[in-house]
Design a protein around this motif. Structure first.
Motif, PDB file in Angstrom:
ATOM      1  N   ILE A   1       0.883  -1.165   0.000  1.00  0.00           N
ATOM      2  CA  ILE A   1       0.000   0.000   0.000  1.00  0.00           C
ATOM      3  C   ILE A   1       0.921   1.216   0.000  1.00  0.00           C
ATOM      4  O   ILE A   1       1.761   1.359   0.884  1.00  0.00           O
ATOM      5  CB  ILE A   1      -0.917   0.022   1.233  1.00  0.00           C
ATOM      6  CG1 ILE A   1      -1.796  -1.233   1.253  1.00  0.00           C
ATOM      7  CG2 ILE A   1      -1.762   1.297   1.251  1.00  0.00           C
ATOM      8  CD1 ILE A   1      -2.583  -1.403   2.535  1.00  0.00           C
ATOM      9  N   TRP A   2       0.785   2.057  -1.034  1.00  0.00           N
ATOM     10  CA  TRP A   2       1.700   3.190  -1.191  1.00  0.00           C
ATOM     11  C   TRP A   2       0.917   4.438  -1.524  1.00  0.00           C
ATOM     12  O   TRP A   2       0.127   4.453  -2.468  1.00  0.00           O
ATOM     13  CB  TRP A   2       2.708   2.867  -2.296  1.00  0.00           C
ATOM     14  CG  TRP A   2       3.720   3.918  -2.589  1.00  0.00           C
ATOM     15  CD1 TRP A   2       4.218   4.851  -1.730  1.00  0.00           C
ATOM     16  CD2 TRP A   2       4.373   4.145  -3.841  1.00  0.00           C
ATOM     17  NE1 TRP A   2       5.159   5.639  -2.368  1.00  0.00           N
ATOM     18  CE2 TRP A   2       5.273   5.220  -3.666  1.00  0.00           C
ATOM     19  CE3 TRP A   2       4.306   3.535  -5.087  1.00  0.00           C
ATOM     20  CZ2 TRP A   2       6.076   5.698  -4.682  1.00  0.00           C
ATOM     21  CZ3 TRP A   2       5.105   4.007  -6.101  1.00  0.00           C
ATOM     22  CH2 TRP A   2       5.986   5.077  -5.897  1.00  0.00           C
ATOM     23  N   ALA A   3       1.120   5.509  -0.771  1.00  0.00           N
ATOM     24  CA  ALA A   3       0.542   6.813  -1.069  1.00  0.00           C
ATOM     25  C   ALA A   3       1.641   7.672  -1.690  1.00  0.00           C
ATOM     26  O   ALA A   3       2.717   7.808  -1.123  1.00  0.00           O
ATOM     27  CB  ALA A   3       0.003   7.476   0.189  1.00  0.00           C
ATOM     28  N   CYS A   4       1.362   8.207  -2.878  1.00  0.00           N
ATOM     29  CA  CYS A   4       2.377   8.970  -3.600  1.00  0.00           C
ATOM     30  C   CYS A   4       1.715  10.148  -4.306  1.00  0.00           C
ATOM     31  O   CYS A   4       0.694   9.978  -4.963  1.00  0.00           O
ATOM     32  CB  CYS A   4       3.062   8.064  -4.622  1.00  0.00           C
ATOM     33  SG  CYS A   4       4.331   8.879  -5.591  1.00  0.00           S
ATOM     34  N   ARG A   5       2.320  11.337  -4.180  1.00  0.00           N
ATOM     35  CA  ARG A   5       1.762  12.496  -4.879  1.00  0.00           C
ATOM     36  C   ARG A   5       2.667  12.998  -5.997  1.00  0.00           C
ATOM     37  O   ARG A   5       2.293  13.887  -6.743  1.00  0.00           O
ATOM     38  CB  ARG A   5       1.463  13.615  -3.906  1.00  0.00           C
ATOM     39  CG  ARG A   5       2.680  14.234  -3.278  1.00  0.00           C
ATOM     40  CD  ARG A   5       2.286  15.388  -2.398  1.00  0.00           C
ATOM     41  NE  ARG A   5       3.400  15.726  -1.529  1.00  0.00           N
ATOM     42  CZ  ARG A   5       3.294  16.402  -0.431  1.00  0.00           C
ATOM     43  NH1 ARG A   5       2.121  16.821  -0.041  1.00  0.00           N
ATOM     44  NH2 ARG A   5       4.341  16.663   0.297  1.00  0.00           N
ATOM     45  N   ASP A   6       3.851  12.425  -6.124  1.00  0.00           N
ATOM     46  CA  ASP A   6       4.811  12.848  -7.145  1.00  0.00           C
ATOM     47  C   ASP A   6       4.652  11.973  -8.391  1.00  0.00           C
ATOM     48  O   ASP A   6       5.023  10.799  -8.379  1.00  0.00           O
ATOM     49  CB  ASP A   6       6.229  12.742  -6.595  1.00  0.00           C
ATOM     50  CG  ASP A   6       7.278  13.264  -7.554  1.00  0.00           C
ATOM     51  OD1 ASP A   6       6.973  13.417  -8.751  1.00  0.00           O
ATOM     52  OD2 ASP A   6       8.402  13.516  -7.102  1.00  0.00           O
TER      53      ASP A   6
END
Length: 102
Positions: free
Chosen positions: A54-59
């Protein structure tokens, strides 16, 4: 220069996944560049364990780089929460079979 504040040093800090090898099924949770130790755990155990991410990424560039390099290619599932403002390229989302980008 005189200072009234002491210096505080703490570390080194171990990887949050340093005990990952003890478990057959793993759910790794990361955000942003914190994906780096998770990728190390995936690469170390992907042939021996079921690993889910589970990974949250905004880039968007970081996300596209990791997807293009196939760093997330393993038998587990990958749930990615993309929080960036720029839309991702369609071929990025369609390219992977074990990845779901939300």
């Amino acid at each position: 220069r005189d200072t009234k504040r002491p210096c505080w040093i703490k570390g080194p800090f171990p990887s949050p996944y340093s005990h990952a090898g003890k478990y057959d099924n793993q759910i790794l949770v990361a955000s942003g560049i914190g994906i780096t130790p998770a990728l190390a755990a995936i690469n170390a155990f992907k042939s021996q364990r079921r690993i889910n991410l589970i990974w949250a990424c905004r880039d968007p560039e970081m996300l596209e780089f990791f997807l293009n390099q196939m760093y997330l290619e393993h038998d587990g599932w990958n749930l990615i929460f993309y929080t960036g403002k720029r839309p991702l390229k369609e071929e990025i989302e369609e390219k992977q079979t074990n990845i779901r980008i939300i």
